[in-house]
Design a protein around this motif. Sequence first.
Motif, PDB file in Angstrom:
ATOM      1  N   CYS B  35       4.948  -0.998   7.137  1.00  0.00           N
ATOM      2  CA  CYS B  35       3.631  -0.516   7.208  1.00  0.00           C
ATOM      3  C   CYS B  35       3.278   0.894   6.692  1.00  0.00           C
ATOM      4  CB  CYS B  35       3.562  -0.169   8.815  1.00  0.00           C
ATOM      5  SG  CYS B  35       3.690  -1.753   9.965  1.00  0.00           S
ATOM      6  N   TYR B  36       4.292   1.588   6.413  1.00  0.00           N
ATOM      7  CA  TYR B  36       4.216   2.654   5.403  1.00  0.00           C
ATOM      8  C   TYR B  36       3.815   2.515   4.092  1.00  0.00           C
ATOM      9  CZ  TYR B  36       4.778   7.039   3.078  1.00  0.00           C
ATOM     10  OH  TYR B  36       4.594   8.271   2.364  1.00  0.00           O
ATOM     11  N   GLY B  39       0.421  -0.358   4.799  1.00  0.00           N
ATOM     12  CA  GLY B  39      -0.696  -0.199   5.531  1.00  0.00           C
ATOM     13  C   GLY B  39      -1.332   1.398   5.435  1.00  0.00           C
ATOM     14  N   TYR B  40      -0.763   1.973   4.754  1.00  0.00           N
ATOM     15  CA  TYR B  40      -1.191   3.451   4.544  1.00  0.00           C
ATOM     16  C   TYR B  40      -1.792   3.590   3.207  1.00  0.00           C
ATOM     17  CZ  TYR B  40       0.363   5.252   8.887  1.00  0.00           C
ATOM     18  OH  TYR B  40       0.567   5.308  10.406  1.00  0.00           O
ATOM     19  N   TRP B  56      -0.432  -6.699   6.235  1.00  0.00           N
ATOM     20  CA  TRP B  56       0.727  -5.792   6.968  1.00  0.00           C
ATOM     21  C   TRP B  56       0.788  -5.641   7.899  1.00  0.00           C
ATOM     22  CZ3 TRP B  56      -0.398  -1.502   9.907  1.00  0.00           C
ATOM     23  CH2 TRP B  56      -1.699  -1.051  10.199  1.00  0.00           C
TER      24      TRP B  56
END
Lengths: 579, 90
Positions: B35-36, B39-40, B56
């Motif tokens: 996710c890091y 997603g970011y 994601w």
Amino acid sequence: MLAATDISNPGYSVLFALLLFIGASVWLGTLAQKAMEKKEFLKGFFLGNRGLGAWALALTATVQSGGTFMGFPALVYSHGWIVLLWIGSYMVVPLLSFAVVGKRLAQLSRMTDSFTVPDLLRERFADPRVGLVSSIMIITFMSFTMFAQFKAGATIMKHAWPGSGVLALSEDYEPTASEKAESTNGSAGAAAKSASKPIDRKYYVGLVVFTVTVVGYTLIGGFLASVWTDLFQSVMMVIGVTILVCLAVPMAGGLEQATKTAIANTSSDIAFGPGYSTIGREFLTPGLALSMFFIWIFGGFVSPASMVRVMAAESTEVMRKSICLLSCYNCLIYIPLVMTCIAARTMLPHLEKPDEVIPRMSMLVTEGLPFGPFISGLILAAPFGAIMASVSCFILVISSGLVQDIYVRFLHPAATEAQVRRATNVSMISVGLIAVIANLDPPQYLQALVVLSASGGGAAFTIPVLMACYWRRTTAAGMLAGMLVGFCFYFGLSAAGWIQNWASTATDSSSLARSVIQVLGPDPKIGVPGLFRPYYILGIDPMVWSLFVSAIAGVCTSLVTKPPSEEHVSRFFDVAVVK
Amino acid sequence: MPDIQELPLLKSAKREALAALGIWLAATIYSLGYCYKHGYGRDPESLTYVLGFPDWVFWGLVVPWGACTVVASVFAFCFMKDEELPESGQ
């Protein structure tokens, strides 16, 4: 004619559903009383004679409060998909809840013949101080959390109350435009104003009805009543969530379309980290996401409520089945709830109060259905059921602490069964009364105490409980150090956050505030907004730091103090095998 | 002469506790890591969808969530050992 309009009004169906929940709970309470009759009173009343089956253990051992149905959906609505990462560690919560200390706690509690956590720890270390400190901590933490739940229960009853007429009710349900503006601007001012309105009589009625019901059925049925009502509401909840997601996602045009519409209605932030925010605060930075993977896990399996339930499990087989059941249950609750709330951004794009997302969605999606109001009533009543269940569990843990750990252990060791029974009744009714009094005019800082108690318990107990279960060398002093240092460190960081928060609003008028900001740094603008956010070192939640500090304190203190006698430890760790 | 041994339940409980913590660690590293990374700070235009979920979310959360459910069930039925619990008070 009037009756027909009344029934179609959501307020009445909600009230009906609430009464259904109350009725079912009282009925389960009387059933539970029958089930525990003819057994030893204390163990039957507070531990259900150690006979919990897999369903009861799985669906009630992890903390599900009204928050699952109100706070969590509101977060998804406000911040978007990233909230699934926020709750992401629930994918392993079931496993960790039962596999880390479950079997061993069940064994130790039987070896020591104890039915409260402090009792277990006292026997394990043969030291009354360990029992007393843990008892006081548990009673304090749970009291604060519980008092807030009373307020939530009373508020829901207030909303469901039909009142003087349909108009008054809808006014209550849909605040007028000026009220809406107020509540979004300054919540403190709005709360103060609404508190002075005469309509709040309903709040007091709700408070009394709620208290009498919960204290009543817990008093009748004890632990089993609490567990069974909890099980009942958990099942209602999964039914409600399933109905909601099946109706809401297609109505929003499918999940992909719902996300795209949500992006169009807000910004692309709603589909990415750190989440959508209207006030420029990063909701879930990677550091906080990491923290959540600690908080849910380590705040969960050592919470007194779930430890007591593990102690009450019938066998280790029950625990194994519970892992599987709870894993499936969590899948069915959290991912669908997130999907529903993403769809809500299509159907109700600009809610003033995100807390209302589930109530409003449930009314909206069931509108055209046969029995629509009834279904939405049941969905709306689910948080009420959850609140009732957790309050009844808290009352039980608190009064078992008062009766067993304080009354029987310190005040009156030779108490007869009748005396213990009376003490139990008195303590439960007093807990109820105190909760009512505390909630007549709930103070603003109550919320801070709630936040503090919820994670503070995890910070204080995780490491000591692990040490008590698995490390022979653990000493009583090590336990005390682990608990107290863990909690104090957590409290210190929280308090630093409150001071920092105060200072960042007062820099213009106060030089003290300016120097505080110089020491603590400016507001990092991360996490959930609010007066009572903690102080984040390196962007990580205090709970994580407290766990480390508690481990260091517990282990080091144990190592420098005199080892416990081998004979005593052997009682809990060894078995003699005849060759 | 009786031989002193560790309680059998303690032995299996320790093993299971370590395994469970290992699974937690693996899930945390994978989910957070994925996710890091995806997603970011991403270009919104590059977002694709899998079964309606943002990509994601699907690969970083929904899939591991399902995997953890399977792993937990296997753990519960094949790995975790049943032990006799003592009678209360012994």
